[in-house]
Design an enzyme around this catalytic site. Structure first.
Site, PDB file in Angstrom:
ATOM      1  N   CYS A   1       0.872  -1.177   0.000  1.00 15.86           N
ATOM      2  CA  CYS A   1       0.000   0.000   0.000  1.00 15.86           C
ATOM      3  C   CYS A   1       0.905   1.221   0.000  1.00 15.86           C
ATOM      4  O   CYS A   1       1.740   1.379   0.895  1.00 15.86           O
ATOM      5  CB  CYS A   1      -0.871  -0.005   1.255  1.00 15.86           C
ATOM      6  SG  CYS A   1      -1.910   1.452   1.420  1.00 15.86           S
TER       7      CYS A   1
ATOM      8  N   CYS B   1      -0.892   3.511  -6.381  1.00 16.86           N
ATOM      9  CA  CYS B   1      -1.834   2.951  -5.407  1.00 16.86           C
ATOM     10  C   CYS B   1      -2.063   1.520  -5.865  1.00 16.86           C
ATOM     11  O   CYS B   1      -2.358   1.287  -7.044  1.00 16.86           O
ATOM     12  CB  CYS B   1      -3.139   3.746  -5.408  1.00 16.86           C
ATOM     13  SG  CYS B   1      -4.486   2.935  -4.504  1.00 16.86           S
ATOM     14  N   THR B   2      -1.910   0.578  -4.946  1.00 13.84           N
ATOM     15  CA  THR B   2      -1.949  -0.832  -5.361  1.00 13.84           C
ATOM     16  C   THR B   2      -3.342  -1.274  -5.834  1.00 13.84           C
ATOM     17  O   THR B   2      -3.478  -2.329  -6.441  1.00 13.84           O
ATOM     18  CB  THR B   2      -1.464  -1.757  -4.223  1.00 13.84           C
ATOM     19  OG1 THR B   2      -2.180  -1.428  -3.029  1.00 13.84           O
ATOM     20  CG2 THR B   2       0.022  -1.613  -4.009  1.00 13.84           C
TER      21      THR B   2
HETATM   22  N1  DGL Z   1      -3.832   0.379  -1.914  1.00 12.13           N
HETATM   23  C1  DGL Z   1      -3.709   1.628  -1.207  1.00 12.13           C
HETATM   24  C2  DGL Z   1      -2.505   2.408  -1.767  1.00 12.13           C
HETATM   25  O1  DGL Z   1      -1.670   1.820  -2.417  1.00 12.13           O
HETATM   26  C3  DGL Z   1      -5.041   2.251  -1.228  1.00 12.13           C
HETATM   27  C4  DGL Z   1      -5.179   3.452  -0.482  1.00 12.13           C
HETATM   28  C5  DGL Z   1      -6.414   3.768   0.262  1.00 12.13           C
HETATM   29  O2  DGL Z   1      -6.895   2.968   1.049  1.00 12.13           O
HETATM   30  O3  DGL Z   1      -6.825   4.924   0.113  1.00 12.13           O
HETATM   31  O4  DGL Z   1      -2.331   3.575  -1.554  1.00 12.13           O
END
Ligand code: DGL
Length: 264
Positions: A75, A185-186
Site C-alpha cells: 500500500c 496505489c496498489t
Molecule cells: N492500496 C492503497 C494504496 O496503495 C489504497 C489506499 C487507500 O486505502 O486509500 O495507496
C-alpha cells in the site's frame, strides 16, 4: 531468529495488495503468504496521518503475532508513513514506494507521472525518493480522492471508474505529455485494463514487481527463502470475503487455502 518456512505478510487497506500477491506468487511460489486487507476502514488515503498510523500498527501487530518473517507494505499510502511504523516492530518490513522510486531512476526516465491517493501525493514520498537519486527527474503527481474506494467496492464495470481515471490523468497530461505514469496505489493495477483502454499511448508502471524483487533479494541475503514447491495462501480481511475471491480470480491468483474475517 526468522526461519525460512515462516510466512510472508502482505498488508493493505483493502484488496489492492493482491496485485503484490500476484507478483509474489509468480516469483516466489514456494512461500506461504498471509494477507491482511482492511476493507472495513478503506480508503486510508483520505484519513489523517495519526489514523493511518494506528490502523497500520494494528495490522502489523497482527502479522507479527502470526509469525511472519517479513511484511510487504503493499500500500503506497501506508508506505508513505513507513518511518513511523518500522521502528515499532521487530520483524523486517519493506515499503512499496522505495523500490518503485528506484525503478524509475534505473529505467532512466527523465519525466514521469504519478497517480495515487491524495495522501500519497501530499506526502511527497515519490518525489523525495526519486530526487535523492536524481533531482533533475521531473515528477507530475495527481491525487484521486475516489479511485481506491471505487475499486475496493468490487464493481469493476462501474462507469464512474473510467470517469475518475480520465479526470485525473487528463490533469497530469495537461501539465506534461508524459509517456510513463506510475500507478502509485496498489488498487489501480486491478483496473489496469481501464487505464490502458483510456490511454493506449501511455505506459503505466505497476510498482508491485519491484517490491517483490526487493523482498526476494532480502530473503535471499538472509538465507530465508523457502524451498517448498507451493506455499499456503491465507487471506484475512475486515471486509467482505466475496470481493476478495472475485479479485483473486480477476488477477489469476492461486485460490486461497483459507479466507477469514478478522476484526482488529
Ligand atoms: N492500496 C492503497 C494504496 O496503495 C489504497 C489506499 C487507500 O486505502 O486509500 O495507496
Amino acid at each position: 531468529m526468522a526461519m525460512c518456512y515462516q510466512p510472508i505478510g502482505v498488508m493493505d487497506s483493502g484488496i489492492g495488495g493482491l496485485t503484490v500477491v500476484r507478483e509474489l506468487q509468480r516469483l516466489l511460489p514456494g512461500e506461504d503468504l498471509i494477507y491482511f486487507g482492511d476493507s472495513a476502514n478503506c480508503p486510508y488515503g483520505n484519513r489523517t496521518p495519526d489514523q493511518i498510523e494506528q490502523l497500520s500498527k494494528n495490522i502489523l501487530g497482527f502479522l507479527e503475532e502470526s509469525g511472519v518473517k517479513v511484511t510487504a507494505i503493499a500500500c503506497n499510502t501506508i508506505s508513505a508513513l513507513a518511518d513511523r511504523l518500522i521502528p515499532a516492530f521487530s520483524h523486517k518490513i519493506i515499503s512499496i514506494v522505495i523500490p518503485a522510486a528506484n525503478a524509475v531512476v534505473f529505467e532512466g526516465l527523465r519525466e514521469v507521472g504519478l497517480i495515487a491517493t491524495e495522501f500519497t501525493v501530499q506526502s511527497g514520498a515519490y518525489e523525495q525518493l526519486i530526487h535523492e537519486f536524481d533531482p533533475s527527474i521531473e515528477v507530475f503527481s495527481q491525487g484521486s480522492p475516489l479511485l481506491a474506494w471505487l475499486v475496493d467496492r468490487g464493481d469493476f464495470n462501474d462507469d464512474e471508474i473510467d470517469t475518475e481515471i480520465i479526470t485525473q490523468i487528463d490533469k497530469i497530461l495537461a501539465r506534461r505529455k508524459v509517456r510513463h505514469i506510475i500507478l502509485g496505489c496498489t488498487h489501480y493495477p486491478i483496473i489496469g485494463q481501464n487505464f490502458a483502454r483510456c490511454y493506449p499511448g501511455v505506459t503505466f508502471i505497476d510498482p508491485a514487481l519491484e517490491q517483490t524483487k526487493a523482498i526476494s533479494r532480502y530473503l535471499g541475503q538472509q538465507h530465508l527463502l523457502s524451498d517448498r514447491k507451493q506455499g499456503r495462501f491465507v487471506i484475512c480481511t475486515s471486509g467482505d470475503p466475496q470481493v476478495y475471491l472475485q479479485v483473486v480470480r480477476r488477477l489469476g491468483l492461486r485460490e486461497p487455502d483459507e479466507i477469514r474475517v478478522v476484526k482488529l
